[in-house]
Write a protein that holds these residues in place. Structure first.
Motif, PDB file in Angstrom:
ATOM      1  N   GLU A   1       0.832  -1.210   0.000  1.00  0.00           N
ATOM      2  CA  GLU A   1       0.000   0.000   0.000  1.00  0.00           C
ATOM      3  C   GLU A   1       0.868   1.263   0.000  1.00  0.00           C
ATOM      4  O   GLU A   1       0.621   2.206  -0.754  1.00  0.00           O
ATOM      5  CB  GLU A   1      -0.909   0.013   1.232  1.00  0.00           C
ATOM      6  N   ILE A   2       1.906   1.268   0.836  1.00  0.00           N
ATOM      7  CA  ILE A   2       2.771   2.447   0.951  1.00  0.00           C
ATOM      8  C   ILE A   2       3.540   2.685  -0.346  1.00  0.00           C
ATOM      9  O   ILE A   2       3.614   3.811  -0.857  1.00  0.00           O
ATOM     10  CB  ILE A   2       3.741   2.284   2.131  1.00  0.00           C
TER      11      ILE A   2
ATOM     12  N   ALA B   1       4.599   6.052  -4.684  1.00  0.00           N
ATOM     13  CA  ALA B   1       5.443   5.598  -5.796  1.00  0.00           C
ATOM     14  C   ALA B   1       6.307   6.744  -6.316  1.00  0.00           C
ATOM     15  O   ALA B   1       5.833   7.868  -6.507  1.00  0.00           O
ATOM     16  CB  ALA B   1       4.571   5.048  -6.919  1.00  0.00           C
ATOM     17  N   GLY B   2       7.583   6.436  -6.504  1.00  0.00           N
ATOM     18  CA  GLY B   2       8.490   7.435  -7.052  1.00  0.00           C
ATOM     19  C   GLY B   2       9.132   8.347  -6.023  1.00  0.00           C
ATOM     20  O   GLY B   2       9.983   9.176  -6.372  1.00  0.00           O
ATOM     21  N   ILE B   3       8.743   8.224  -4.748  1.00  0.00           N
ATOM     22  CA  ILE B   3       9.335   9.062  -3.692  1.00  0.00           C
ATOM     23  C   ILE B   3      10.444   8.251  -3.021  1.00  0.00           C
ATOM     24  O   ILE B   3      10.178   7.350  -2.216  1.00  0.00           O
ATOM     25  CB  ILE B   3       8.265   9.507  -2.679  1.00  0.00           C
TER      26      ILE B   3
ATOM     27  N   VAL C   1      10.727   7.525   0.885  1.00  0.00           N
ATOM     28  CA  VAL C   1       9.765   6.547   1.384  1.00  0.00           C
ATOM     29  C   VAL C   1      10.216   5.138   1.019  1.00  0.00           C
ATOM     30  O   VAL C   1      10.131   4.206   1.833  1.00  0.00           O
ATOM     31  CB  VAL C   1       8.350   6.829   0.810  1.00  0.00           C
ATOM     32  N   LYS C   2      10.730   4.968  -0.195  1.00  0.00           N
ATOM     33  CA  LYS C   2      11.220   3.654  -0.612  1.00  0.00           C
ATOM     34  C   LYS C   2      12.363   3.183   0.287  1.00  0.00           C
ATOM     35  O   LYS C   2      12.410   2.015   0.705  1.00  0.00           O
ATOM     36  CB  LYS C   2      11.684   3.724  -2.069  1.00  0.00           C
ATOM     37  N   LYS C   3      13.290   4.092   0.617  1.00  0.00           N
ATOM     38  CA  LYS C   3      14.402   3.735   1.493  1.00  0.00           C
ATOM     39  C   LYS C   3      13.919   3.400   2.902  1.00  0.00           C
ATOM     40  O   LYS C   3      14.437   2.493   3.556  1.00  0.00           O
ATOM     41  CB  LYS C   3      15.415   4.874   1.540  1.00  0.00           C
TER      42      LYS C   3
END
Length: 265
Positions: A112-113, A118-120, A123-125
């Motif tokens: 969900e996150i 997506a693309g940030i 947040v992915k890290k």
């Protein structure tokens, strides 16, 4: 705790966390958060102690600037909404009974996150780092101040170790041996003083960034005080845990965590 106890002891708790940072004896940051937990305690057929924690209300803050962040926090908090811990005869957490359930929840929340943000890259890290948090969730729980102070009295502990990141010194881990210093019929008191491994780097950063504002020499101290008040042998009426961290007497952080038993209607 009496091992002949067969009934389940249940209590609902209102939890308040007050965080205050002061510079030159003036408030620089002030936040209050609140949440509610339900706690069940019982012995199973093997006489192992079981503690079940259900989050009734997720944390809410009075600081408007953190509200956008809390939307993400609520997703993450839902992973630990239900915890079932089992203690061995020595009072150690021997297992997290619903570990697989937590891991499944994490995978759902992670998707969900990653989809919503997506693309940030930050947040992915963050999600990559959180993999360890939720796949090693027993260790994670034992580094949570709220869980540690709640579990300590159920574990019949004389002392416990708290490892928390410093607020004043860029996340440097503070190790604190918290020991029982006093007990009577319905109260327990614990106290601990923290230590750090890289205090010279902390002093260097303080002298460069903070001392020009405070004109006060670096004088690091970190203390934790915890008080338990019991309604009965197995029911906690109130817990109050106070953390005080200072880089000098003019640069201070304080946190007070309070568990208050909610009266049954």
């Amino acid at each position: 705790m009496n091992r002949t106890m067969k009934n389940t002891i249940t209590g609902d708790y209102a939890i308040t966390i007050v965080s205050l940072m002061e510079i030159n004896h003036q408030p620089f940051y002030d936040e209050t958060t609140s949440q509610k937990w339900s706690v069940r305690y019982y012995y199973d057929e093997k006489f192992y102690r079981n503690i079940v924690i259900d989050v009734l209300e997720f944390p809410q803050s009075n600081a408007p600037e953190v509200q956008p962040t809390y939307k993400l926090f609520c997703k993450l908090n839902s992973i630990f909404q239900h915890l079932h811990l089992r203690l061995d005869n020595d009072g150690n957490v021997s297992s997290l009974v619903n570990k697989e359930e937590i891991e499944v929840r994490w995978e759902c929340v992670k998707k969900e996150i990653l989809s919503e943000y997506a693309g940030i890259n930050p947040v992915k890290k963050m999600v990559e780092k959180l993999n360890f948090t939720y796949y090693s969730c027993k260790e994670t729980i034992m580094q949570s101040l709220l869980h540690l102070v709640l579990l300590a009295c159920y574990r019949d502990e004389e002392k416990f170790v708290v490892r928390l990141p410093s607020v004043l010194n860029e996340g440097e881990l503070i190790y604190t041996d918290v020991k029982r210093i006093l007990s009577d019929s319905d109260k327990l008191y614990f106290h601990g003083e923290g230590c750090v491994h890289n205090i010279s780097a902390m002093k260097k950063a303080y002298d460069k960034q903070i001392k020009p504002l405070t004109q006060s020499d670096f004088n690091y101290a970190y203390t934790i005080d915890v008080k338990y008040i019991f309604k009965s042998e197995h029911t906690i009426q109130k817990i109050e845990a106070c953390i005080r961290e200072q880089s000098s007497n003019r640069f201070v952080y304080k946190k007070t965590v309070t568990f208050s038993l909610i009266p049954k209607e």
